[in-house]
Design a protein around this motif. Structure first.
Motif, PDB file in Angstrom:
ATOM      1  N   ARG A  15       0.817  -1.211   0.000  1.00  0.00           N
ATOM      2  CA  ARG A  15       0.000   0.000   0.000  1.00  0.00           C
ATOM      3  C   ARG A  15       0.850   1.260   0.000  1.00  0.00           C
ATOM      4  O   ARG A  15       0.564   2.215  -0.731  1.00  0.00           O
ATOM      5  CB  ARG A  15      -0.917   0.034   1.229  1.00  0.00           C
ATOM      6  CG  ARG A  15      -2.164  -0.775   1.120  1.00  0.00           C
ATOM      7  CD  ARG A  15      -3.177  -0.441   2.225  1.00  0.00           C
ATOM      8  NE  ARG A  15      -2.778   0.589   3.154  1.00  0.00           N
ATOM      9  CZ  ARG A  15      -2.322   0.373   4.391  1.00  0.00           C
ATOM     10  NH1 ARG A  15      -2.218  -0.851   4.875  1.00  0.00           N
ATOM     11  NH2 ARG A  15      -1.985   1.384   5.173  1.00  0.00           N
ATOM     12  N   VAL A  16       1.905   1.265   0.799  1.00  0.00           N
ATOM     13  CA  VAL A  16       2.768   2.448   0.888  1.00  0.00           C
ATOM     14  C   VAL A  16       3.470   2.694  -0.453  1.00  0.00           C
ATOM     15  O   VAL A  16       3.489   3.828  -0.953  1.00  0.00           O
ATOM     16  CB  VAL A  16       3.786   2.302   2.042  1.00  0.00           C
ATOM     17  CG1 VAL A  16       4.882   3.354   1.951  1.00  0.00           C
ATOM     18  CG2 VAL A  16       3.077   2.385   3.387  1.00  0.00           C
ATOM     19  N   GLY A  19       0.892   3.848  -2.990  1.00  0.00           N
ATOM     20  CA  GLY A  19       0.501   5.217  -2.679  1.00  0.00           C
ATOM     21  C   GLY A  19       1.538   6.220  -3.132  1.00  0.00           C
ATOM     22  O   GLY A  19       1.208   7.232  -3.766  1.00  0.00           O
ATOM     23  N   ILE A  20       2.798   5.950  -2.854  1.00  0.00           N
ATOM     24  CA  ILE A  20       3.878   6.857  -3.259  1.00  0.00           C
ATOM     25  C   ILE A  20       3.956   6.960  -4.779  1.00  0.00           C
ATOM     26  O   ILE A  20       4.097   8.055  -5.329  1.00  0.00           O
ATOM     27  CB  ILE A  20       5.221   6.398  -2.648  1.00  0.00           C
ATOM     28  CG1 ILE A  20       5.204   6.632  -1.140  1.00  0.00           C
ATOM     29  CG2 ILE A  20       6.393   7.115  -3.299  1.00  0.00           C
ATOM     30  CD1 ILE A  20       6.361   5.982  -0.397  1.00  0.00           C
ATOM     31  N   GLY A  68      -3.800   7.869  -4.190  1.00  0.00           N
ATOM     32  CA  GLY A  68      -2.523   7.420  -3.639  1.00  0.00           C
ATOM     33  C   GLY A  68      -2.417   7.684  -2.149  1.00  0.00           C
ATOM     34  O   GLY A  68      -1.956   6.844  -1.376  1.00  0.00           O
ATOM     35  N   ALA A  69      -2.873   8.869  -1.728  1.00  0.00           N
ATOM     36  CA  ALA A  69      -2.845   9.204  -0.297  1.00  0.00           C
ATOM     37  C   ALA A  69      -3.766   8.282   0.496  1.00  0.00           C
ATOM     38  O   ALA A  69      -3.406   7.825   1.590  1.00  0.00           O
ATOM     39  CB  ALA A  69      -3.240  10.664  -0.090  1.00  0.00           C
ATOM     40  N   LEU A  72      -2.074   4.969   0.834  1.00  0.00           N
ATOM     41  CA  LEU A  72      -0.982   5.104   1.792  1.00  0.00           C
ATOM     42  C   LEU A  72      -1.501   5.027   3.225  1.00  0.00           C
ATOM     43  O   LEU A  72      -0.912   4.347   4.074  1.00  0.00           O
ATOM     44  CB  LEU A  72      -0.298   6.448   1.552  1.00  0.00           C
ATOM     45  CG  LEU A  72       1.033   6.724   2.194  1.00  0.00           C
ATOM     46  CD1 LEU A  72       2.112   5.911   1.513  1.00  0.00           C
ATOM     47  CD2 LEU A  72       1.367   8.196   2.074  1.00  0.00           C
ATOM     48  N   LEU A  73      -2.619   5.668   3.477  1.00  0.00           N
ATOM     49  CA  LEU A  73      -3.207   5.685   4.825  1.00  0.00           C
ATOM     50  C   LEU A  73      -4.032   4.440   5.131  1.00  0.00           C
ATOM     51  O   LEU A  73      -4.326   4.163   6.288  1.00  0.00           O
ATOM     52  CB  LEU A  73      -4.102   6.916   4.980  1.00  0.00           C
ATOM     53  CG  LEU A  73      -3.420   8.270   4.872  1.00  0.00           C
ATOM     54  CD1 LEU A  73      -4.453   9.384   4.802  1.00  0.00           C
ATOM     55  CD2 LEU A  73      -2.462   8.473   6.039  1.00  0.00           C
ATOM     56  N   THR A  77      -9.863   1.699   1.509  1.00  0.00           N
ATOM     57  CA  THR A  77      -8.866   0.997   0.714  1.00  0.00           C
ATOM     58  C   THR A  77      -9.449   0.134  -0.390  1.00  0.00           C
ATOM     59  O   THR A  77      -8.990   0.205  -1.536  1.00  0.00           O
ATOM     60  CB  THR A  77      -7.979   0.129   1.633  1.00  0.00           C
ATOM     61  OG1 THR A  77      -7.525   0.943   2.711  1.00  0.00           O
ATOM     62  CG2 THR A  77      -6.792  -0.420   0.888  1.00  0.00           C
ATOM     63  N   SER A 130      -3.802   0.036   9.167  1.00  0.00           N
ATOM     64  CA  SER A 130      -4.545   0.915   8.265  1.00  0.00           C
ATOM     65  C   SER A 130      -5.579   1.706   9.055  1.00  0.00           C
ATOM     66  O   SER A 130      -6.012   1.286  10.127  1.00  0.00           O
ATOM     67  CB  SER A 130      -5.243   0.092   7.187  1.00  0.00           C
ATOM     68  OG  SER A 130      -6.262  -0.712   7.766  1.00  0.00           O
TER      69      SER A 130
END
Length: 139
Positions: A15-16, A19-20, A68-69, A72-73, A77, A130
């Protein structure tokens, strides 16, 4: 290794990274200059025959950054991963399919890899690390 902690760590890493990548691509479309940035993105959308190229380019850039944010969070999802996979599949079809597989030729490689990763997140969820999980404790 089918341990919950390992699975959750793998989902967090996935996910990170996703997201990036999406934030960076959205940022590139919205704020960079030169070949990329809004002018280049709008021109590319026009070449591809995408309707309302200017509005579409800004919409895609915004969606990539916001989506993406959220990935990331780990917030909303499953919905975000599903929508992003659908949008990305359309983008691969419109922009990359004629160029073959390899990214050096403008191909589908990165898009397909991101779609596969998004499907993994969609199927397995965000994991314990998450906001979705943290917020579910309050309901």
């Amino acid at each position: 290794m089918n341990h919950p902690a390992v699975r959750d760590a793998a989902l967090l890493i996935l996910r990170v990274v996703l997201g990036i990548v999406f934030i960076a691509h959205g940022w590139d479309k919205a704020f960079l200059t030169g070949m990329n940035g809004p002018t280049g993105t709008i021109a590319q959308f026009e070449r591809l025959g995408i309707p309302k190229a200017q509005m579409s380019a800004w919409g895609v850039a915004g969606w990539e950054m916001v989506g993406g944010a959220l990935l990331l969070l780990g917030l909303l999802t499953s919905a975000v991963a599903g929508l992003m996979a659908l949008f990305l599949a359309a983008a691969v079809y419109v922009a990359n399919i004629d160029h073959g597989l390899f990214a050096r030729n403008g191909g589908m490689e990165l898009g397909l890899l991101c779609i596969a990763a998004l499907i993994v997140v969609l199927v397995f969820g965000p994991g314990r690390a998450s906001l979705d999980r943290a917020l579910s404790r309050f309901s």
